[in-house]
Design a protein around this motif. Structure first.
Motif, PDB file in Angstrom:
ATOM      1  N   HIS A  53       6.104   4.134   6.640  1.00 20.30           N
ATOM      2  CA  HIS A  53       4.811   5.048   6.515  1.00 20.30           C
ATOM      3  C   HIS A  53       3.564   4.408   7.141  1.00 20.30           C
ATOM      4  CE1 HIS A  53       4.638   2.879   2.765  1.00 20.30           C
ATOM      5  NE2 HIS A  53       3.386   3.233   2.376  1.00 20.30           N
ATOM      6  N   ASP A  57      -1.179  -1.476   4.419  1.00 16.93           N
ATOM      7  CA  ASP A  57      -0.173  -2.521   3.946  1.00 16.93           C
ATOM      8  C   ASP A  57       1.114  -2.669   4.650  1.00 16.93           C
ATOM      9  OD1 ASP A  57      -0.217  -0.370   2.203  1.00 16.93           O
ATOM     10  OD2 ASP A  57       1.276  -1.484   1.118  1.00 16.93           O
ATOM     11  N   HIS A  58       1.279  -1.753   5.271  1.00 17.99           N
ATOM     12  CA  HIS A  58       2.769  -1.751   6.178  1.00 17.99           C
ATOM     13  C   HIS A  58       2.686  -1.735   7.602  1.00 17.99           C
ATOM     14  CE1 HIS A  58       5.001  -0.373   2.226  1.00 17.99           C
ATOM     15  NE2 HIS A  58       4.128  -0.206   2.085  1.00 17.99           N
ATOM     16  N   ASP A 141       7.286   2.977   0.493  1.00 13.33           N
ATOM     17  CA  ASP A 141       6.970   3.195  -0.933  1.00 13.33           C
ATOM     18  C   ASP A 141       7.555   4.338  -1.722  1.00 13.33           C
ATOM     19  OD1 ASP A 141       5.547   0.734  -0.468  1.00 13.33           O
ATOM     20  OD2 ASP A 141       3.525   1.576  -0.328  1.00 13.33           O
ATOM     21  N   HIS A 182       7.904  -2.982  -1.722  1.00 16.06           N
ATOM     22  CA  HIS A 182       7.241  -3.947  -2.566  1.00 16.06           C
ATOM     23  C   HIS A 182       8.132  -4.243  -3.907  1.00 16.06           C
ATOM     24  CE1 HIS A 182       3.180  -2.876  -1.023  1.00 16.06           C
ATOM     25  NE2 HIS A 182       3.526  -1.627  -1.037  1.00 16.06           N
TER      26      HIS A 182
HETATM   27 ZN   LIG Z   1       2.812  -0.277   0.109  1.00 20.43          ZN
END
Ligand SMILES: [Zn+2]
Ligand SMILES: [Zn+2]
Length: 212
Positions: A53, A57-58, A141, A182
């Motif tokens: 996605h 942070d990805h 996530d 994560h």
């Molecule tokens: Zn994330």
């Protein structure tokens, strides 16, 4: 037989995965630290960079990697359409606004290099995907060990997240390894039983209601 290696990157400790068949690899969720990812890669060849996605942070290192490696960047269109909202989120939280490469769109049923398959698993974001290999699934996530992704960010939807998690439980074997965006890895069977938010029991609501 595919191998899966993890490089934990960035301030939110995102799991970036290198899925490889011998010397050919796909990079999934390069959230940050392009150099650390390249160091782990070594001399192996990269075929594509894929995002589960489009949260910052990805994808923070996606542009740097696709530029230096000359490979396509693959993401679901529904997340691409929300990229401005996602990038605003990064700024609001005090992180760098990611620069994104031009995308190639992928969707349910798309075949990725190394014969990886795409399941569209919306809920955390509208364009969240899970990437299915021979005995594992990379869930971004959507699904974590013991938990699931938050749905209070732009485009999040708690009902769709539940449907997506339930679909993973129903369609994948119990011994499949779950590699989440994560935290530690787990298995489908373990989460069906022990996930604190959406165990398999939460997927049986409709069926149970018929008996009442
Ligand atoms: Zn994330
Ligand atoms: Zn996310």
């Amino acid at each position: 037989m595919l191998t899966v290696e993890v490089v934990v990157v960035g301030p939110l400790e995102t799991n970036c995965y290198l899925v490889c068949d011998g010397n050919s690899c796909v990079i999934i969720d390069p959230g940050d630290e392009a150099e650390a990812i390249l160091n782990t890669l070594g001399n192996r060849r990269v075929l594509a960079v894929v995002a589960t996605h489009l949260h910052f942070d990805h994808v923070g290192a996606a542009k740097e990697l696709t530029d230096s490696l000359g490979v396509p960047f693959m993401v679901h269109k529904l997340d691409w359409e929300l990229r401005d909202a996602f990038n605003e989120l990064a700024v609001r939280w005090g992180f760098a606004r990611p620069e994104l490469p031009e995308p190639v769109f992928i969707d349910e049923g798309s075949k990725l290099p190394l014969d990886l398959k795409v399941m569209h698993t919306p809920g955390h974001t509208p364009g969240s995907i899970s990437i299915v290999g021979d005995n594992f699934v990379i869930t971004g996530d959507t699904l974590f060990a013991g938990s699931v992704g938050r749905t209070d960010l732009p485009g999040g939807d708690v009902d769709r997240l539940r449907d997506s998690v339930c679909r993973l439980y129903r369609e994948l074997p119990d011994d499949f390894i779950i590699y989440p965006g994560h935290g530690p890895y787990t298995t489908v069977g373990e989460e069906k039983l022990n996930n604190l938010v959406i165990p398999m029991e939460a997927c049986l609501g409709e069926g149970r209601a018929q008996f009442i």
